[in-house]
Motif scaffolding. Structure first.
Motif, short mmCIF file in Angstrom:
data_model
loop_
_atom_site.label_atom_id
_atom_site.label_comp_id
_atom_site.label_asym_id
_atom_site.label_seq_id
_atom_site.Cartn_x
_atom_site.Cartn_y
_atom_site.Cartn_z
N LEU A 16 0.71 -0.77 -0.03
CA LEU A 16 -0.06 0.13 -0.41
C LEU A 16 1.05 1.04 0.69
CD1 LEU A 16 -3.23 2.08 0.64
CD2 LEU A 16 -2.48 1.31 2.44
N PHE A 238 -9.55 -3.99 -3.44
CA PHE A 238 -7.74 -3.88 -3.47
C PHE A 238 -7.35 -5.45 -3.63
CE2 PHE A 238 -8.46 -0.24 -0.83
CZ PHE A 238 -7.04 0.72 -1.26
N SER A 252 -3.16 4.23 -3.45
CA SER A 252 -4.64 4.81 -2.85
C SER A 252 -4.25 6.39 -1.64
CB SER A 252 -5.10 3.49 -0.60
OG SER A 252 -5.99 4.46 -0.83
N ASP A 263 -7.48 0.82 5.30
CA ASP A 263 -5.97 0.39 4.23
C ASP A 263 -5.54 -0.73 4.45
OD1 ASP A 263 -7.97 1.32 2.74
OD2 ASP A 263 -6.87 2.95 1.86
#
Length: 381
Positions: A16, A238, A252, A263
């Motif tokens: 991420l 995701f 993101s 997240d």
């Protein structure tokens, strides 16, 4: 947090990445970032394993870079890889690129960028890149120590994407990709081609600007709700990306601490092959429903191009189809407004050349009238 390495580069970014395009703002003013909260969010993400942060010259009307620079103080710069982008549309002379990069380094308060991109390449911006030798310029900045890794972000069709990939030995690229964009922009073909060249592919717009998670049609939610295990639409979007070996990592644009925390949880489960066969079947059903909601069967082949009036017909149809699929008036209005007035569907002369060239048999001139009607419907001048 999971980390992903590719053979070409000796770095392992977090699955991420933190995109600084949608930071929290004050009173709905996109240019006024809530600095205290934004810095708290960025640092919280870094404290919990995120090691890649991404900004750009235009984000928050120039203020994203400044706020990120503040967030990276107190030792946080040493914990992350920082990415920024050259606004190619601002380059009018060869000297402009130097000026812009130096301005960005000063705003973010760093001596170099770990990752630097030629921003949002499309047909017109690619011409600017070639005119001002910006690839050679970027490599020169690398030698000077102002850039570590050099790449580009992309918003156009697969033919141009392949041309750009083949034009240079890029370190990485960044494309819009999600379960509804396999056939849009660079798409699945672009992902496969870049990967075949050993180029790391960074994913932006994993949620399609919120289209895949906000105000979902009832038939879509019925499919999600009926599936086991139960996951949120965000998690599914995701997970679909992280499941794929050819995806390097995902950016993101988080705009609240709640989103950051959610997240981070999703990213902790970011494994290749985390999708089951039934999971894939479920996403295919979602894709089929969305595509049935799209009124124009455009495949983005671009046989209709060039338009004598300069209208980018396939992109116009993408905007139009998205309106019917996602009913996001704010986003659709923004996209229509951003089209140069001399290239809007409203200037179509109904010459019919596009209709003759379309292999799908679309009545393109008639459809241009339908899209043009949205300008009146949305009150766009």
């Amino acid at each position: 947090m999971k980390y992903r390495k590719i053979d070409k580069l000796d770095v392992a970014p977090s699955a991420l990445g933190f995109g600084c395009m949608r930071l929290p703002v004050v009173d709905g003013d996109f240019s006024r970032i809530d600095e205290k909260e934004a810095i708290r969010m960025i640092r919280h993400a870094i404290d919990h394993g995120v090691n890649y942060v991404d900004t750009a010259y235009m984000y928050h009307r120039g203020n994203s870079e400044i706020v990120l620079g503040k967030a990276l103080q107190d030792g946080y710069r040493e914990k992350v890889m920082v990415a920024d982008k050259l606004p190619v549309w601002e380059v009018k002379t060869e000297e402009d690129a130097d000026r812009l990069l130096n301005e960005q380094l000063e705003k973010v308060q760093v001596e170099y960028f770990d990752f630097y991109l030629l921003h949002a390449l499309n047909t017109n911006f690619w011409k600017t890149v070639q005119k001002f030798n910006l690839i050679e310029w970027g490599e020169r900045k690398r030698r000077e120590g102002k850039i570590k890794y050099f790449g580009f972000s992309f918003h156009d069709g697969p033919v141009l994407f392949k041309e750009i990939i083949d034009a240079h030995d890029w370190d990485f690229c960044q494309i819009q990709f999600n379960y509804m964009d396999e056939r849009e922009q660079a798409g699945r073909m672009g992902l496969d081609y870049a990967h075949s060249k050993g180029i790391g592919v960074i994913i932006m717009e994993p949620l399609r600007g919120g289209d895949l998670v906000k105000n979902l049609p009832e038939p879509i939610m019925d499919i999600f709700n009926a599936h086991e295990p139960k996951r949120s639409p965000v998690d599914w979007a995701f997970r679909w990306l992280w499941d794929q070996e050819k995806v390097w990592f995902v950016l993101s644009g988080m705009n609240s601490m709640k989103e950051v925390e959610e997240d981070l949880v999703f990213a902790s489960q970011a494994e290749i092959d985390c999708f089951t066969g039934s999971d894939h079947e479920m996403i295919v059903k979602v894709q089929e429903i969305y595509r049935k909601m799209r009124p124009v069967g455009c495949t983005f082949c671009q046989y209709c191009m060039p338009c004598p009036e300069g209208i980018f017909i396939p992109w116009i149809f993408t905007i139009y189809n998205d309106w019917f699929s996602y009913k996001n008036q704010e986003k659709t209005s923004f996209q229509l407004r951003m089209l140069a007035k001399e290239k809007r569907p409203t200037v179509c002369t109904q010459c019919g050349k596009c209709k003759e060239a379309c292999p799908q048999g679309l009545d393109v001139p008639a459809l241009m009238k339908e899209v043009a009607a949205l300008y009146d419907e949305f009150g766009i001048e």
